[in-house]
Design a protein around this motif. Sequence first.
Motif, PDB file in Angstrom:
ATOM      1  N   CYS A  16       1.384   5.997  10.410  1.00  0.00           N
ATOM      2  CA  CYS A  16       0.767   7.127  11.508  1.00  0.00           C
ATOM      3  C   CYS A  16       1.852   7.691  12.212  1.00  0.00           C
ATOM      4  CB  CYS A  16      -0.948   6.489  11.895  1.00  0.00           C
ATOM      5  SG  CYS A  16      -1.828   5.975  10.831  1.00  0.00           S
ATOM      6  N   PRO A  36       0.640  -1.568   0.091  1.00  0.00           N
ATOM      7  CA  PRO A  36      -0.025   0.075  -0.371  1.00  0.00           C
ATOM      8  C   PRO A  36       0.497   1.439   0.345  1.00  0.00           C
ATOM      9  CG  PRO A  36      -0.443  -1.324   2.198  1.00  0.00           C
ATOM     10  CD  PRO A  36       0.476  -2.266   1.194  1.00  0.00           C
ATOM     11  N   HIS A  84      -0.150   4.891  19.791  1.00  0.00           N
ATOM     12  CA  HIS A  84       1.117   5.512  19.457  1.00  0.00           C
ATOM     13  C   HIS A  84       1.520   6.683  20.747  1.00  0.00           C
ATOM     14  CE1 HIS A  84       1.436   3.408  15.294  1.00  0.00           C
ATOM     15  NE2 HIS A  84       0.911   3.843  15.223  1.00  0.00           N
ATOM     16  N   GLU A 123       7.410  -3.157  -1.758  1.00  0.00           N
ATOM     17  CA  GLU A 123       7.520  -3.336  -3.007  1.00  0.00           C
ATOM     18  C   GLU A 123       8.300  -3.845  -4.085  1.00  0.00           C
ATOM     19  OE1 GLU A 123       8.032  -0.754  -1.146  1.00  0.00           O
ATOM     20  OE2 GLU A 123       5.892   0.567  -1.556  1.00  0.00           O
ATOM     21  N   ASP A 138       4.943  -1.299  12.705  1.00  0.00           N
ATOM     22  CA  ASP A 138       5.033  -3.173  12.396  1.00  0.00           C
ATOM     23  C   ASP A 138       5.131  -3.939  10.509  1.00  0.00           C
ATOM     24  OD1 ASP A 138       1.990  -1.882  13.146  1.00  0.00           O
ATOM     25  OD2 ASP A 138       1.520  -3.813  11.570  1.00  0.00           O
ATOM     26  N   SER A 139       4.490  -2.269  10.086  1.00  0.00           N
ATOM     27  CA  SER A 139       4.312  -2.813   8.675  1.00  0.00           C
ATOM     28  C   SER A 139       5.715  -2.206   7.752  1.00  0.00           C
ATOM     29  CB  SER A 139       3.085  -2.124   8.342  1.00  0.00           C
ATOM     30  OG  SER A 139       3.246  -2.215   6.500  1.00  0.00           O
ATOM     31  N   THR A 140       6.399  -1.038   8.921  1.00  0.00           N
ATOM     32  CA  THR A 140       7.405  -0.763   8.437  1.00  0.00           C
ATOM     33  C   THR A 140       8.502  -1.669   8.545  1.00  0.00           C
ATOM     34  OG1 THR A 140       6.355   1.173   8.094  1.00  0.00           O
ATOM     35  CG2 THR A 140       8.204   1.500   8.112  1.00  0.00           C
ATOM     36  N   THR A 176      -2.111  -3.649  12.749  1.00  0.00           N
ATOM     37  CA  THR A 176      -2.263  -2.928  10.504  1.00  0.00           C
ATOM     38  C   THR A 176      -1.423  -2.534  10.061  1.00  0.00           C
ATOM     39  OG1 THR A 176      -4.561  -2.217   9.192  1.00  0.00           O
ATOM     40  CG2 THR A 176      -3.438  -1.280  11.597  1.00  0.00           C
ATOM     41  N   ALA A 229      -1.639   1.120   9.380  1.00  0.00           N
ATOM     42  CA  ALA A 229      -2.782   2.661   9.703  1.00  0.00           C
ATOM     43  C   ALA A 229      -2.983   3.402   8.448  1.00  0.00           C
ATOM     44  CB  ALA A 229      -2.907   2.713  11.135  1.00  0.00           C
ATOM     45  N   MET A 230      -1.724   4.446   8.458  1.00  0.00           N
ATOM     46  CA  MET A 230      -1.596   5.049   7.883  1.00  0.00           C
ATOM     47  C   MET A 230      -2.066   4.946   6.252  1.00  0.00           C
ATOM     48  SD  MET A 230       0.527   8.355   7.461  1.00  0.00           S
ATOM     49  CE  MET A 230      -1.149   8.946   7.762  1.00  0.00           C
ATOM     50  N   ASN A 250       0.306  -1.606  15.809  1.00  0.00           N
ATOM     51  CA  ASN A 250      -1.235  -1.765  15.534  1.00  0.00           C
ATOM     52  C   ASN A 250      -1.672  -2.986  15.631  1.00  0.00           C
ATOM     53  OD1 ASN A 250       0.191  -1.293  13.190  1.00  0.00           O
ATOM     54  ND2 ASN A 250      -1.109   1.669  14.056  1.00  0.00           N
TER      55      ASN A 250
HETATM   56  C1  LIG Z   1       8.107   2.420   0.504  1.00  0.00           C
HETATM   57  C2  LIG Z   1       7.287   3.577   0.466  1.00  0.00           C
HETATM   58  N1  LIG Z   1       6.316   2.793   0.170  1.00  0.00           N
HETATM   59  C3  LIG Z   1       4.349   3.388   0.408  1.00  0.00           C
HETATM   60  C4  LIG Z   1       4.985   3.862   1.787  1.00  0.00           C
HETATM   61  C5  LIG Z   1       3.163   4.217   1.851  1.00  0.00           C
HETATM   62  N2  LIG Z   1       3.110   4.230   3.974  1.00  0.00           N
HETATM   63  C6  LIG Z   1       3.695   5.299   4.442  1.00  0.00           C
HETATM   64  S1  LIG Z   1       3.241   4.661   6.154  1.00  0.00           S
HETATM   65  C7  LIG Z   1       2.791   3.369   5.054  1.00  0.00           C
HETATM   66  C8  LIG Z   1       1.993   2.220   6.763  1.00  0.00           C
HETATM   67  C9  LIG Z   1       3.098   1.697   7.712  1.00  0.00           C
HETATM   68  O1  LIG Z   1       2.364   1.426   8.779  1.00  0.00           O
HETATM   69  P1  LIG Z   1       2.987   0.808   9.932  1.00  0.00           P
HETATM   70  O2  LIG Z   1       4.331   0.414   9.653  1.00  0.00           O
HETATM   71  O3  LIG Z   1       2.169  -0.014  10.267  1.00  0.00           O
HETATM   72  O4  LIG Z   1       2.646   1.835  10.589  1.00  0.00           O
HETATM   73  P2  LIG Z   1       0.809   2.613  11.161  1.00  0.00           P
HETATM   74  O5  LIG Z   1       0.521   3.494   9.907  1.00  0.00           O
HETATM   75  O6  LIG Z   1      -0.019   1.477  11.376  1.00  0.00           O
HETATM   76  O7  LIG Z   1       0.945   2.983  12.365  1.00  0.00           O
HETATM   77  C10 LIG Z   1       2.736   3.040   4.203  1.00  0.00           C
HETATM   78  C11 LIG Z   1       2.233   1.772   3.356  1.00  0.00           C
HETATM   79  C12 LIG Z   1       6.130   4.662   1.851  1.00  0.00           C
HETATM   80  N3  LIG Z   1       5.480   5.848   2.409  1.00  0.00           N
HETATM   81  N4  LIG Z   1       6.798   4.763   0.907  1.00  0.00           N
END
Ligand SMILES: Cc1ncc(C[n+]2csc(CCOP(=O)(O)OP(=O)(O)O)c2C)c(N)n1
Lengths: 196, 521
Positions: free
Chosen positions: B372, B28, B347, B54, B414-416, B444, B446-447, B442
Amino acid sequence: MKRDIILAGVGGQGILSIATIIGEAATKAELQLKQAEVHGMSQRGGDVQSNLRLSHTTIYSDLIPRGKADMIIATEPMEALRYLDWLGDGGVIVTNSRPFVNIPNYPDDIMEQLEALGHSGKNIKVIQNDIEALAREHMIPKSANIILLGMAAPYLNIIKADELREAVGKVFASKGNAVVEANLVAFDLGMGINLL
Amino acid sequence: MEKRLLLGDEAIALGALHAGLSGVYAYPGTPSTEITEFIQKNGKCLHSRWCTNEKTAMEAALGMSYAGKRALVCMKHVGMNVCADAFVNSAITGVNGGLVVVAADDPSMHSSQNEQDSRFYGKFAMVPIFEPSSQQEAYDMMNDAYELSERMRLPVLMRVVTRLAHSRASVVVRSDVRPENSLNPDNGRHWILLPAIARKNYIALIEKQSALARASEQSQYNYYEKANNELGIVACGIGYNYVKETEIKLPIIKISQYPLPEQKLKALAEQCQEILVVEDGQPFVEEQLKGLGLNVNISGRLTGVLPRTGELTPDNVSEAINNRRTSLPPTPHLVPRPPQLCQGCGHRDVYAALKEVVSEFNTAKVFGDIGCYTLGALPPYQALDSTIDMGASITMAKGAADAGIWPAIAVIGDSTFTHSGMTGLLDAVNDQANIVVIISDNLTTAMTGGQDSAGTNKFEQICLGLGVEPEHVKVVVPLPKNIEDIKQTLRDEINYKGVSVIIPRRECIQTFRRHAKEQKK
Ligand SMILES: Cc1ncc(C[n+]2csc(CCOP(=O)(O)OP(=O)(O)O)c2C)c(N)n1
């Protein structure tokens, strides 16, 4: 004919559902339509806006040029003012009058600024109401945004009010009868405000 | 034939499905997320789950293409940096089943850390680029992009910008859906990029360039609208719409397919004294046009006729064409309303604790990441010292610790973490770096609207597997009542000389509400 509308508010206040309903009615009426939305970061309690363009002829730009909007529909009064540069001569502002204060430095003269506009000689019409209070009073707290849509309906011109009303029913149909009813009540309430 | 009201992203998704798509691979990222979400809701393809990042997405899609099927990769522009190795090399191997890569650029940085222009990647990799000017074109192009990809045996890059991706318009869609390709792997040796083979492939790629140029000259998406005026316009993608919005009759070359159709551009140059290049993003075409040695003045973002930064708007394009700036009336007395962490978000509790502990150590630096939780950089917390790209929190903390900074703290979502943090953590473990990593989990992504997160339920195992000492992998629950505990955990781990991981874990308040609603139904 052509109508350019700016929808403005704070993330989470429901401006996109207003856009969806107008979009539904416009599609049914076979109008051309473009609607630029804001997704992403600003939806977290930041300012959000959407450009909605309706026309009988081809629309090129997804964005409304400054000074060309016919109407600003806002779920929050300071957000209504944020897009003033886009409003054209003879434009209409339909706005919630209740501030959404989620920042420490919210100006205290927003309503005065709005009211002054009506008398600024700029030929701008301001229609405002505390839609949240009204929604609570009628026990439809989740439909404040649809009251706002009802308030705007008579000024849209390019779509008839009953076409919009029908679209309200259609857009909420999947959520069940009670939700449809609440939103129709809200729409009618909004329409009624104009008749006062 | 049917008319549907679609976001640009949805038009791309539907176009791909109607073109016989077998799988979408994506991570995403605003403004690209809705493409994959639409396919997840409406498609029945072999693959549509979110990928870890990606690069894994790009490579998996290439694998599907190798097997003979049509695949789609979607990402936001900065995702191109992450998958660049696979992307550039996929032009060297070439493809089998059609492969389209969608990069959604974000000029004006509505939700991004930069406004890089993905067309440069397309040119760099020497692949065709499509840049739709409308939702209808976005839909129609997908079919052509797959056809071109299979005909040229190259990946095709589709570049869109926020204002197309996130704008709705009615789109006429076909009623017939092309069947998927059958399984038909390509057994050629050209998939093995050993130098001897890669050299041959690279020559073949160069030889394809003239055919790509011909395709651009003949493309139905590139056309010359003739008119009599000294000023001619080269309008790329949605730039075309802003030019048309002015209602001034000008000779226009509309460009929606690259490489540049040079013959068309030369024809325009013969008719005009000046050419204004209207393109969203960076001066990609303007620079190339200057290199063609045309006998005309070329203006655009480089010459300052259009702003060097930020997205195109009907206003700045109109001003450029009319060669005047409009002065704006004084704006009302307003204040900005920046986004913020939701009330009740975990957070918040992490930052509340972190902020206090950091103030106890006046040399502490906190390296942030993207999500987020980046909003922790804004008041009331102002708890971050850096935010660069996904994963950089851990590696920057490590580098800073190497240099002597203490305490060096990383905050990552978590996703990062699974996107790009794991490899950095391995570096830190191998070097016994003195850092504290907070994985704010969290459950998920989220952002970008709450997509599934690849590592959910696996974080302790991942950290242990990478070699973090078990007594220094700690889980806490970020709630106001636990702030004192979290603070103590932070202090303890800061004082431990080595890699510590603290995992504050509580579901995102937005997905929590959504799940509660779904349960009620
Ligand atoms: C290379 C890249 N891919 C996608 C994004 C878009 N992006 C920004 S924040 C994010 C989600 C991060 O999720 P997480 O780390 O779980 O943190 P949360 O938002 O849940 O707190 C995404 C997909 C980005 N900035 N850079």
